[in-house]
Scaffold this active site. Structure first.
Site, PDB file in Angstrom:
ATOM      1  N   SER A  82       0.836  -1.208   0.000  1.00  0.00           N
ATOM      2  CA  SER A  82       0.000   0.000   0.000  1.00  0.00           C
ATOM      3  C   SER A  82       0.865   1.250   0.000  1.00  0.00           C
ATOM      4  CB  SER A  82      -0.887  -0.007   1.261  1.00  0.00           C
ATOM      5  OG  SER A  82      -1.492   1.249   1.440  1.00  0.00           O
ATOM      6  N   TYR A  86      -1.954  -0.687  10.600  1.00  0.00           N
ATOM      7  CA  TYR A  86      -2.208  -1.305   9.283  1.00  0.00           C
ATOM      8  C   TYR A  86      -1.028  -1.008   8.356  1.00  0.00           C
ATOM      9  CZ  TYR A  86      -3.476  -1.233   4.423  1.00  0.00           C
ATOM     10  OH  TYR A  86      -3.433  -1.381   3.058  1.00  0.00           O
ATOM     11  N   LYS A  95       2.173  -3.474   6.580  1.00  0.00           N
ATOM     12  CA  LYS A  95       2.561  -3.549   5.160  1.00  0.00           C
ATOM     13  C   LYS A  95       4.061  -3.282   5.017  1.00  0.00           C
ATOM     14  CE  LYS A  95      -1.455  -4.452   3.350  1.00  0.00           C
ATOM     15  NZ  LYS A  95      -1.713  -5.772   2.727  1.00  0.00           N
TER      16      LYS A  95
HETATM   17  C1  WQD Z   1      -9.450   9.553   0.841  1.00  0.00           C
HETATM   18  C2  WQD Z   1      -9.683  11.046   1.061  1.00  0.00           C
HETATM   19  C3  WQD Z   1     -10.004  11.653   3.351  1.00  0.00           C
HETATM   20  C4  WQD Z   1     -13.808   9.496   3.773  1.00  0.00           C
HETATM   21  C5  WQD Z   1      -6.787   4.598   2.914  1.00  0.00           C
HETATM   22  C6  WQD Z   1      -5.659   3.759   3.425  1.00  0.00           C
HETATM   23  C7  WQD Z   1      -4.919   3.147   2.266  1.00  0.00           C
HETATM   24  C8  WQD Z   1      -5.900   2.386   1.408  1.00  0.00           C
HETATM   25  C9  WQD Z   1      -6.994   3.320   0.909  1.00  0.00           C
HETATM   26  C10 WQD Z   1      -6.035   0.096   2.075  1.00  0.00           C
HETATM   27  C11 WQD Z   1      -8.929  11.592   2.271  1.00  0.00           C
HETATM   28  C12 WQD Z   1     -11.265  11.915   2.533  1.00  0.00           C
HETATM   29  C13 WQD Z   1     -12.633  10.011   3.263  1.00  0.00           C
HETATM   30  C14 WQD Z   1     -14.856  10.369   4.149  1.00  0.00           C
HETATM   31  C15 WQD Z   1     -13.506  12.232   3.465  1.00  0.00           C
HETATM   32  N1  WQD Z   1      -6.490   1.339   2.139  1.00  0.00           N
HETATM   33  N2  WQD Z   1     -12.498  11.361   3.109  1.00  0.00           N
HETATM   34  N3  WQD Z   1     -14.661  11.717   3.977  1.00  0.00           N
HETATM   35  O1  WQD Z   1      -7.154   7.533   3.681  1.00  0.00           O
HETATM   36  O2  WQD Z   1      -6.378   8.002   1.281  1.00  0.00           O
HETATM   37  O3  WQD Z   1      -6.286   5.676   2.174  1.00  0.00           O
HETATM   38  O4  WQD Z   1      -7.631   3.838   2.078  1.00  0.00           O
HETATM   39  O5  WQD Z   1      -5.184  -0.348   1.370  1.00  0.00           O
HETATM   40  O6  WQD Z   1      -3.945   2.268   2.756  1.00  0.00           O
HETATM   41  O7  WQD Z   1      -4.751   4.602   4.103  1.00  0.00           O
HETATM   42  O8  WQD Z   1      -8.483   6.708   1.676  1.00  0.00           O
HETATM   43  O9  WQD Z   1     -10.849   6.875   1.034  1.00  0.00           O
HETATM   44  O10 WQD Z   1     -10.257   6.898   3.510  1.00  0.00           O
HETATM   45  O11 WQD Z   1      -9.721   8.893   2.087  1.00  0.00           O
HETATM   46  O12 WQD Z   1     -13.362  13.447   3.338  1.00  0.00           O
HETATM   47  O13 WQD Z   1     -15.951   9.963   4.622  1.00  0.00           O
HETATM   48  O14 WQD Z   1     -11.053  11.258   1.295  1.00  0.00           O
HETATM   49  O15 WQD Z   1      -9.779  12.709   4.272  1.00  0.00           O
HETATM   50  O16 WQD Z   1      -8.499  12.913   1.967  1.00  0.00           O
HETATM   51  P1  WQD Z   1      -7.048   7.097   2.257  1.00  0.00           P
HETATM   52  P2  WQD Z   1      -9.905   7.289   2.103  1.00  0.00           P
END
Ligand code: WQD
Length: 332
Positions: free
Chosen positions: A123, A147, A151
């Site tokens: 990741s 998590y 990785k």
């Molecule tokens: C994306 C953006 C949030 C939800 C994570 C893990 C990564 C991978 C993918 C497993 C950010 C914003 C999110 C919400 C929001 N997982 N957001 N409101 O954090 O980039 O990555 O998931 O492999 O390892 O770290 O993904 O989709 O949670 O967030 O504003 O309800 O959307 O702040 O900027 P992230 P995400």
């Protein structure tokens, strides 16, 4: 024969389809703790091929070894693992046990049974707060959660295994933000409970399951103040795995699987609204602890070495994600 652990999961099932469609024979091992057996039926329906499936916990070495004893495996793609960032902070032991022991079991059995090809689901989280665009030769920095640490640790473990077993051919694939669903709309991202990730949250707001989207902060140093991420269509991600498997050679090979483009949260919301002609009500709230401002890939290495490049657009991702959610909702 390729063993696909976690092959009933979101990325695993899409990769299983790509593998079969590109002529590989596969076996799925999954404990269905974060997936459903029906997904394997859909993989079979889409590919027209039957897929042997074993309901096992890959931390159970004896159960896993029986698969190695009973099948002529040429490789393993290891997806099975827990991946909820927030949960890993609350229950680190669950994450270290599952994600590390499963990887150790598989690597141990690959060496024992001379299964040379090992593709590991890593990741972009392992980059920590390195500055984007992220390149594979960067020094890994501490992540903000167990998590991400599992990785990074698995990557280091596999490097050490490669040094001790130079015949092993190991691929570490660093995913950015996988979103979207198979073009059929029959499989896609269907997390248990309230989604942690952005796209499934958006699709559940669109379907009325959830009331409105909370956007975690709009005061980041980005184009519109909201977080910027490298969203990649899950079908492109799946094809990236097949390309990595087919290009494997001895040693450890690291590749970013992203698009190389950054898209902000607000840009994604607007694209979703435009493509699907649906309004997504949202509210700007506090930043989410641990979030980075920007995280997107330099993808030149995968293109150069694997001949792979993501092809689908943000619009494709929004359309396919919504198509799957509508299908899901229609079955309820
Ligand atoms: C994306 C953006 C949030 C939800 C994570 C893990 C990564 C991978 C993918 C497993 C950010 C914003 C999110 C919400 C929001 N997982 N957001 N409101 O954090 O980039 O990555 O998931 O492999 O390892 O770290 O993904 O989709 O949670 O967030 O504003 O309800 O959307 O702040 O900027 P992230 P995400």
């Amino acid at each position: 024969m390729i063993l696909v652990t976690g092959g009933a999961g979101y990325i695993g099932s899409h990769t299983a389809i790509s593998l079969v469609e590109l002529g590989h024979s596969i076996i799925i091992a999954d404990d269905f703790s974060n997936s459903k057996p029906e997904t394997v039926e859909v993989v079979q329906k889409i590919t027209g091929k039957s897929v042997a499936t074993h309901r096992i916990d890959v931390t159970d070495r004896d159960a896993l070894e029986r698969i190695f004893q009973n099948h002529q495996l040429e490789g393993v793609i290891h997806f099975a693992g827990y991946k909820a960032v927030g949960e890993s902070v609350i229950d680190p032991i669950k994450y270290y046990k599952n994600n590390i022991i499963s990887t150790l079991n598989i690597a141990d059995l690959c060496v024992k049974y001379n299964v040379l090809k090992f593709v590991f689901s890593s990741s972009a989280t392992v980059y920590g707060d390195n500055a984007s665009p992220l390149t594979e030769n960067m020094m890994l920095l501490p992540t903000t959660n167990p998590y991400g640490e599992t990785k990074a640790m698995c990557e280091r473990i596999l490097h050490d295994i490669s040094i001790a077993n130079p015949q092993m051919q190991i691929s570490l694939l660093r995913y950015f933000n996988p979103v979207g669903a198979h073009e059929s709309g029959l499989i896609g991202e269907n997390p248990n409970g309230i989604p942690n990730n952005l796209m499934p949250y958006i699709t559940q707001v669109a379907s009325g399951t959830l009331k409105k989207l909370s956007i975690f902060g709009n005061d980041y140093p980005t184009i519109d103040g909201t977080g910027v991420r490298d969203f990649i269509h899950v079908e492109d991600l799946a094809k990236g795995h097949v390309a990595a498997l087919e290009h494997l050679s001895e040693g450890v090979h690291i590749h970013n699987l992203g698009t190389g483009k950054g898209t902000s949260v607000l840009q994604l919301v607007k694209a979703f609204e435009k493509v699907n002609q649906i309004e997504i009500p949202y509210e700007i709230v506090e930043r989410r602890p641990g979030d980075l401002a920007k995280c997107y890939a330099d993808v030149s290495k995968a293109e150069r070495e694997l001949g792979w490049k993501a092809e689908k657009t943000i619009e494709d991702m929004c359309r396919d994600a919504w198509n799957f959610e509508k299908n899901l909702k229609s079955k309820m």
